[in-house]
Design a protein around this motif. Structure first.
Motif, PDB file in Angstrom:
ATOM      1  N   ARG A 174      35.908  37.483  53.978  1.00  0.00           N
ATOM      2  CA  ARG A 174      36.678  37.648  52.735  1.00  0.00           C
ATOM      3  C   ARG A 174      35.801  37.946  51.535  1.00  0.00           C
ATOM      4  N   ASP A 175      34.458  37.907  51.744  1.00  0.00           N
ATOM      5  CA  ASP A 175      33.540  38.104  50.615  1.00  0.00           C
ATOM      6  C   ASP A 175      33.795  39.419  49.877  1.00  0.00           C
ATOM      7  N   ILE A 176      33.907  40.499  50.634  1.00  0.00           N
ATOM      8  CA  ILE A 176      34.097  41.818  50.021  1.00  0.00           C
ATOM      9  C   ILE A 176      35.445  41.914  49.306  1.00  0.00           C
ATOM     10  N   ARG A 177      36.429  41.222  49.872  1.00  0.00           N
ATOM     11  CA  ARG A 177      37.761  41.236  49.255  1.00  0.00           C
ATOM     12  C   ARG A 177      37.735  40.531  47.900  1.00  0.00           C
ATOM     13  N   VAL A 178      37.090  39.384  47.863  1.00  0.00           N
ATOM     14  CA  VAL A 178      36.976  38.653  46.595  1.00  0.00           C
ATOM     15  C   VAL A 178      36.181  39.477  45.590  1.00  0.00           C
ATOM     16  N   TYR A 179      35.125  40.105  46.079  1.00  0.00           N
ATOM     17  CA  TYR A 179      34.289  40.922  45.196  1.00  0.00           C
ATOM     18  C   TYR A 179      35.097  42.077  44.591  1.00  0.00           C
ATOM     19  N   GLU A 180      35.745  42.841  45.447  1.00  0.00           N
ATOM     20  CA  GLU A 180      36.478  44.021  44.984  1.00  0.00           C
ATOM     21  C   GLU A 180      37.624  43.657  44.041  1.00  0.00           C
ATOM     22  N   THR A 181      38.354  42.618  44.401  1.00  0.00           N
ATOM     23  CA  THR A 181      39.476  42.197  43.551  1.00  0.00           C
ATOM     24  C   THR A 181      38.990  41.707  42.195  1.00  0.00           C
ATOM     25  N   THR A 182      37.884  40.974  42.193  1.00  0.00           N
ATOM     26  CA  THR A 182      37.316  40.496  40.926  1.00  0.00           C
ATOM     27  C   THR A 182      36.936  41.668  40.031  1.00  0.00           C
ATOM     28  N   GLN A 183      36.284  42.675  40.612  1.00  0.00           N
ATOM     29  CA  GLN A 183      35.892  43.853  39.821  1.00  0.00           C
ATOM     30  C   GLN A 183      37.125  44.569  39.268  1.00  0.00           C
ATOM     31  N   LYS A 184      38.137  44.678  40.111  1.00  0.00           N
ATOM     32  CA  LYS A 184      39.345  45.401  39.719  1.00  0.00           C
ATOM     33  C   LYS A 184      40.076  44.701  38.570  1.00  0.00           C
ATOM     34  N   ILE A 185      40.040  43.379  38.584  1.00  0.00           N
ATOM     35  CA  ILE A 185      40.679  42.622  37.510  1.00  0.00           C
ATOM     36  C   ILE A 185      39.805  42.655  36.253  1.00  0.00           C
ATOM     37  N   VAL A 190      43.845  46.282  37.305  1.00  0.00           N
ATOM     38  CA  VAL A 190      45.037  45.436  37.363  1.00  0.00           C
ATOM     39  C   VAL A 190      44.944  44.468  36.199  1.00  0.00           C
ATOM     40  N   ASP A 191      45.868  44.582  35.262  1.00  0.00           N
ATOM     41  CA  ASP A 191      45.842  43.782  34.032  1.00  0.00           C
ATOM     42  C   ASP A 191      46.781  42.586  34.181  1.00  0.00           C
ATOM     43  N   LEU A 192      46.183  41.407  34.238  1.00  0.00           N
ATOM     44  CA  LEU A 192      46.985  40.209  34.513  1.00  0.00           C
ATOM     45  C   LEU A 192      47.939  39.876  33.365  1.00  0.00           C
ATOM     46  N   GLU A 193      47.533  40.194  32.142  1.00  0.00           N
ATOM     47  CA  GLU A 193      48.430  39.987  30.995  1.00  0.00           C
ATOM     48  C   GLU A 193      49.691  40.839  31.137  1.00  0.00           C
ATOM     49  N   THR A 210      47.924  46.228  45.664  1.00  0.00           N
ATOM     50  CA  THR A 210      46.797  47.162  45.524  1.00  0.00           C
ATOM     51  C   THR A 210      45.462  46.421  45.517  1.00  0.00           C
ATOM     52  N   LEU A 211      45.507  45.095  45.372  1.00  0.00           N
ATOM     53  CA  LEU A 211      44.267  44.316  45.362  1.00  0.00           C
ATOM     54  C   LEU A 211      43.753  44.103  46.780  1.00  0.00           C
ATOM     55  N   SER A 212      42.435  44.206  46.927  1.00  0.00           N
ATOM     56  CA  SER A 212      41.805  43.991  48.229  1.00  0.00           C
ATOM     57  C   SER A 212      42.027  42.554  48.695  1.00  0.00           C
ATOM     58  N   GLY A 213      42.494  42.397  49.914  1.00  0.00           N
ATOM     59  CA  GLY A 213      42.737  41.067  50.468  1.00  0.00           C
ATOM     60  C   GLY A 213      44.118  40.524  50.173  1.00  0.00           C
ATOM     61  N   VAL A 214      44.915  41.286  49.440  1.00  0.00           N
ATOM     62  CA  VAL A 214      46.281  40.871  49.145  1.00  0.00           C
ATOM     63  C   VAL A 214      47.257  41.690  49.976  1.00  0.00           C
ATOM     64  N   GLY A 215      47.846  41.054  50.967  1.00  0.00           N
ATOM     65  CA  GLY A 215      48.904  41.655  51.766  1.00  0.00           C
ATOM     66  C   GLY A 215      50.221  41.014  51.392  1.00  0.00           C
ATOM     67  N   PRO A 216      51.254  41.231  52.184  1.00  0.00           N
ATOM     68  CA  PRO A 216      52.601  40.720  51.866  1.00  0.00           C
ATOM     69  C   PRO A 216      52.652  39.200  51.686  1.00  0.00           C
ATOM     70  N   LYS A 217      52.034  38.481  52.583  1.00  0.00           N
ATOM     71  CA  LYS A 217      52.081  37.018  52.524  1.00  0.00           C
ATOM     72  C   LYS A 217      51.365  36.483  51.289  1.00  0.00           C
ATOM     73  N   VAL A 218      50.162  36.965  51.053  1.00  0.00           N
ATOM     74  CA  VAL A 218      49.380  36.499  49.907  1.00  0.00           C
ATOM     75  C   VAL A 218      50.068  36.898  48.600  1.00  0.00           C
ATOM     76  N   ALA A 219      50.626  38.096  48.548  1.00  0.00           N
ATOM     77  CA  ALA A 219      51.338  38.537  47.340  1.00  0.00           C
ATOM     78  C   ALA A 219      52.495  37.580  47.036  1.00  0.00           C
ATOM     79  N   ASP A 220      53.241  37.205  48.055  1.00  0.00           N
ATOM     80  CA  ASP A 220      54.373  36.299  47.848  1.00  0.00           C
ATOM     81  C   ASP A 220      53.916  34.918  47.378  1.00  0.00           C
ATOM     82  N   CYS A 221      52.810  34.432  47.928  1.00  0.00           N
ATOM     83  CA  CYS A 221      52.276  33.144  47.484  1.00  0.00           C
ATOM     84  C   CYS A 221      51.863  33.199  46.023  1.00  0.00           C
TER      85      CYS A 221
END
Length: 289
Positions: A174-185, A190-193, A210-221
């Motif tokens: 999951r390291d790369i997923r956390v990395y990519e999503t962090t950069q994207k935010i 992806v603007d959280l506001e 569109t975030l790395s590591g976020v699929g249907p289940k994680v998005a719903d959570c």
DNA sequence: ACCCAGGGTCGTC
DNA sequence: GACGACCCTGGG
């Protein structure tokens, strides 16, 4: 920083064990006296229920009463929700009785995104360990009662970690997923506001996907457990698949049950409260397994 | 020691 | 749309 105290009296639907052990959060730990201590934004909070009172202590930047009201979703009437859902069928009624003190927390969106990316194909003890190590390395220290606590890292702070450094915290693949999503935010690709301003649940969901590591289940959570706070989602993991199959579908092999079928049943039976119904079912099934 | 499962997602076919 | 791979770790 000064210690604060706040007491909530005659509150219904508030059971610390149910709230903190129903799988929605990873930063609360049980103390020897039965209370729970957790880190919320830049605060450490201790929660203890004694008879009909909930006693909060905190150290940190925010006003405790205001923080509690927001974080614990106190403006929502859970009695109404439980009454409605209890009428659906005996299964849901039983699971609601089991987890009657559940409240769905309003957790920081950024923290929730990263936490549930980490949750993928993982177990709760290990998820907690990873988040603790990330916080230790990239968060801020708070000392309270001679103990050290670490706040969840900010976007800026975590963005400075390399993939290799992230891997060392035990993230695994999951390291790369956390990395990519962090950069994207960080870049506001992806603007959280802006996400908070969007009304349409499906639209927010599309953006989260569109975030790395976020699929249907994680998005719903994320939609359910963060300040986005949507109940018209139904996260399907192994436990929810199991409980829905046991109760309604009764397929010999639960792993072969179609997600679409589960979603259809959930929508039909629980309607726009399906998210919170999911949480009662999850807690009941996992705790009694 | 070995095996398994865990709040799934991603790339490939 | 289905299928396997994927880091790691606590528990059987």
């Amino acid at each position: 920083m000064q210690e604060q105290k706040y007491i909530l009296k005659n509150i219904s639907s508030f059971e610390p064990k149910h709230i903190f052990e129903c799988g929605q959060c990873f930063r609360w730990e049980k103390e020897d006296d039965g209370s729970y201590t957790g880190i919320v934004k830049n605060n450490v909070i201790n929660v203890k229920k004694v008879n009909n009172e909930v006693i909060f202590y905190s150290i940190g930047a925010d006003n405790l009463e205001k923080l509690v009201k927001e974080y614990f979703d106190l403006d929502r009437n859970y009695e109404d929700i439980k009454n409605t859902l209890s009428k659906v069928d005996i299964y849901l009624e039983n699971s609601i009785n089991y987890g009657n003190g559940i409240r769905i927390l309003n957790q920081d969106l950024w923290e929730t995104i990263i936490s549930f990316i980490i949750s993928a194909n993982n177990n709760i003890p290990r998820i907690k360990g990873i988040i603790n190590r990330l916080s230790y390395k990239y968060g801020n220290k708070i000392i309270w009662n001679n103990k050290e606590y670490y706040t969840f890292p900010t976007v800026e702070s975590l963005s400075k970690a390399t993939v290799e450094e992230l891997r060392k915290t035990g993230l695994g693949f999951r390291d790369i997923r956390v990395y990519e999503t962090t950069q994207k935010i960080l870049n506001k690709q992806v603007d959280l506001e802006e996400l908070h301003k969007e009304k349409d649940t499906k639209k927010i969901r599309e953006i989260l996907l569109t975030l790395s590591g976020v699929g249907p289940k994680v998005a719903d959570c994320i939609l359910l457990f963060s300040t986005l706070k949507r109940f018209d989602v139904f996260p399907i993991d192994v436990w929810v698949r199991r409980v829905m199959n046991d109760l309604y579908i009764k397929n010999e092999d639960e792993t072969k049950v179609d997600k679409k079928e589960i979603e259809k049943i959930a929508k039909e039976k629980y309607g726009n409260l399906e998210g919170i119904a999911q949480q009662y079912l999850f807690y009941w099934k996992r705790d009694t397994a």
